[in-house]
Design a protein around this motif. Structure first.
Motif, short mmCIF file in Angstrom:
data_model
loop_
_atom_site.label_atom_id
_atom_site.label_comp_id
_atom_site.label_asym_id
_atom_site.label_seq_id
_atom_site.Cartn_x
_atom_site.Cartn_y
_atom_site.Cartn_z
N GLU A 11 8.36 -3.66 11.01
CA GLU A 11 8.12 -2.88 9.79
C GLU A 11 8.70 -3.54 8.53
O GLU A 11 8.02 -3.58 7.49
CB GLU A 11 8.67 -1.47 9.96
N LEU A 54 6.28 -6.30 7.53
CA LEU A 54 4.98 -5.77 7.12
C LEU A 54 5.06 -5.11 5.76
O LEU A 54 4.13 -5.23 4.95
CB LEU A 54 4.48 -4.77 8.17
N CYS A 55 6.15 -4.43 5.48
CA CYS A 55 6.28 -3.72 4.20
C CYS A 55 6.60 -4.68 3.05
O CYS A 55 6.07 -4.53 1.94
CB CYS A 55 7.37 -2.64 4.30
N ASN A 76 3.44 -6.77 2.31
CA ASN A 76 2.23 -5.95 2.49
C ASN A 76 1.15 -6.31 1.46
O ASN A 76 1.41 -6.46 0.27
CB ASN A 76 2.58 -4.47 2.36
N CYS A 107 2.84 0.52 6.30
CA CYS A 107 2.65 -0.84 5.83
C CYS A 107 1.82 -1.62 6.83
O CYS A 107 2.05 -1.52 8.05
CB CYS A 107 4.01 -1.52 5.65
N TYR A 108 0.90 -2.42 6.32
CA TYR A 108 -0.02 -3.16 7.19
C TYR A 108 0.20 -4.68 7.12
O TYR A 108 -0.42 -5.42 7.87
CB TYR A 108 -1.47 -2.84 6.82
N GLY A 109 1.07 -5.13 6.22
CA GLY A 109 1.40 -6.54 6.17
C GLY A 109 0.37 -7.39 5.47
O GLY A 109 -0.55 -6.88 4.82
#
Length: 539
Positions: free
Chosen positions: A35, A38-39, A42, A52-54
């Motif tokens: 996480e 990814l954040c 993002n 968050c999807y990165g």
């Protein structure tokens, strides 16, 4: 002059350079699904604003590929660096560059800065991955050369596993420290590598090429004869090195173009394809993106832990090669490995094609996670993935580093291995960038693709890759001599007719053929063109 002469200690220090590559692989593969990463990086706006999807798949591919991209350039340049500064100092330069890259990666404020830092890290890995095998192949006794150079791969596996568990341990930390800590700790092995190398000897063959004959003899006596200055094996080895240097002095300074000349083109092609095929097995893809595969296999929150099992397998299964690769030989090891890896890749393709389904909306976070498989088929997919790693680890993993330095004569070895290693990194770069969109677009057919590669490499090895195990580097020259009876034009001795030299242990023990040694010494005594009688010590 030198304080360390034990070949195992020398190897343990030198292969830290390989460990840097492993550190880099795991520091990315273990972090890309966490996480904090990814954040912070993002780029994707999904349906869930709190999630968050990165980075985008192609951007993540670029971040991952930045390291092998830099490694490609570093490997190419390492040939000039190694010939100029020596094998040992070129590795030390790589260690310094690694520290610079790690500082930038650790301090990354955005994707661009992260990519630049990984390119610099890659430049270092390119230098070390090309020149550590050269250094070890030139300093190790012939009967142990495969084991010593193969430790490069073992160090890579250790680096992967150690950094994976460091990253796994920091994943629960809130904020950017979760990835900055492991990226900063990457500098520690590079610092150790630089310091410990100060106490190791230089390659005796590089010293001989620089007319530093007394130092070359001292290294051979220290490492191969435990200080016995009267060792017959050292006398024979030094005489053979002299014969090689004598011949090479009649040639101009070597360039990369010499590798394409008729007498060299076959071994150049073999060395390059050795490294290309090692990438096209799909192993490094497994390492970089294993978390994607286990996510699609629905292992839940145990993705990182399940992924780590393959790293343990990789470390443990490399050990048999280190013990027996010089006895097995290079050819059988490569052939068995290719056959087994093709089997597991085709099995994975069949499992996913038959039992998987398209993911439901919102089921996975990344477009590269393009199928879902569960139950017993998912268990079988994971098992075949582990078996693939267990097949690669004792075969293509270590031999891909052992083999190229053995193929070339001294005058071109640094540049030739650099060129071969650069092809490794070129394909590493391409595959690291290619795999996320490949999983997104052709799903299970990715496994088919790598299965076909493994099949083709089996055929290529059988017909074109000669056996080099337990031969001196000077003896290997004869394999590629196309003027000998039964040799093929531009190729030399047919690959399938070559065998492991079973007598090398007797030679290293002092049972030297006196006629061979006398012939070499007579040759040096009579030769007036190379200046060896003035420069080189008598043997």
């Amino acid at each position: 002059m030198y304080t360390v002469g034990n070949i195992y200690v020398i190897t343990a220090v030198a292969v830290i350079g390989g460990g840097l590559f492993g550190f880099d692989i795991a520091s990315m593969s273990a972090i890309i699904s966490t996480e904090p990463y990814l954040c912070y990086f993002n780029q994707i706006q999904g349906d869930d604003v709190n999630k968050c999807y990165g980075p985008k798949p192609d951007v993540q591919g670029g971040i991952t590929a930045a390291m092998p991209g830099g490694s490609w350039l570093g490997a190419l340049i390492s040939g000039y660096l190694s010939d100029k500064l020596g094998r040992k100092r070129s590795i030390q330069v790589g260690a310094i560059i690694w520290c610079i890259g790690s500082i930038i990666v650790c301090a990354s404020q955005n994707i661009a800065m992260l990519a630049v830092g990984r390119i610099i890290n890659g430049f270092s890995v390119g230098i070390c991955s090309a020149q550590v095998p050269v250094y070890l192949s030139e300093i190790a006794p012939p009967s142990k050369r495969g084991r010593m150079v193969g430790c490069q791969q073992w160090a890579i596996t250790w680096g992967i596993m150690i950094m994976f568990y460091i990253s796994y341990g920091t994943a629960s930390i809130k904020g950017t420290a979760a990835f900055r800590i492991p990226w900063g700790l990457q500098m520690v092995p590079a610092i150790l590598l630089f310091v410990f190398l100060l106490f190791l000897p230089e390659s005796p063959r590089w010293l001989a090429r620089q007319d530093r004959w007394e130092e070359a003899r001292n290294v051979l006596v220290l490492v191969h004869a435990k200080g016995d200055v009267d060792s017959p094996f050292v006398a024979l080895e030094l005489a053979e090195i002299k014969a090689t240097v004598d011949f090479e002095r009649q040639n101009a300074d070597v360039t990369y173009m010499e590798l394409l000349k008729p007498g060299m083109i076959n071994r150049t092609h073999v060395g390059i394809f050795m490294q290309i095929w090692s990438q096209l097995t799909g192993m490094n893809v497994m390492m970089y993106y294993i978390s994607y595969v286990f996510t699609m296999a629905n292992v839940g929150s145990a993705v990182l832990l399940s992924s780590s099992i393959q790293y343990i397998i990789n470390v443990v299964m490399t050990i048999p090669a280190l013990i027996w690769v010089d006895r097995w030989g290079r050819r059988p090891t490569l052939l068995v490995g290719a056959a087994l890896m093709a089997t597991w890749m085709f099995a994975n393709a069949g499992l996913v094609a038959t039992y998987s389904r398209a993911p439901r909306p919102g089921e996975f976070d990344n477009a590269a996670e393009s199928f879902s498989i569960s139950g017993k088929p998912a268990t079988a997919l994971i098992a075949c993935t582990y078996l693939f790693v267990a097949s690669y680890a004792p075969t293509w993993g270590p031999v891909s580093w052992i083999y190229p330095p053995e193929l070339y004569p001294l005058r071109v070895r640094g540049k030739a291995v650099a060129l071969a290693t650069s092809s490794n990194w070129a394909f590493n770069f391409a595959l690291a960038y290619f795999v996320p969109p490949a999983f997104a677009n052709i799903t299970w057919k990715v496994y088919i693709l790598f299965g076909v590669f493994c099949t083709v490499m089996f055929i290529h090895v059988f017909f074109m890759f000669p056996e080099t195990a337990s031969k001196t580097l000077e003896e290997i020259e004869n394999i590629f001599d196309d003027s000998t009876p039964g040799a093929l034009r531009l190729i030399g001795t047919p690959a399938w007719k070559t065998r492991v030299n079973r007598d090398i242990h007797h030679t290293e023990s002092g049972n030297v053929d006196p006629d061979k040694l006398a012939t070499l010494n007579a040759y040096h005594a009579e030769d007036k063109t190379a200046g060896l009688s003035d420069e080189a010590p008598k043997v």
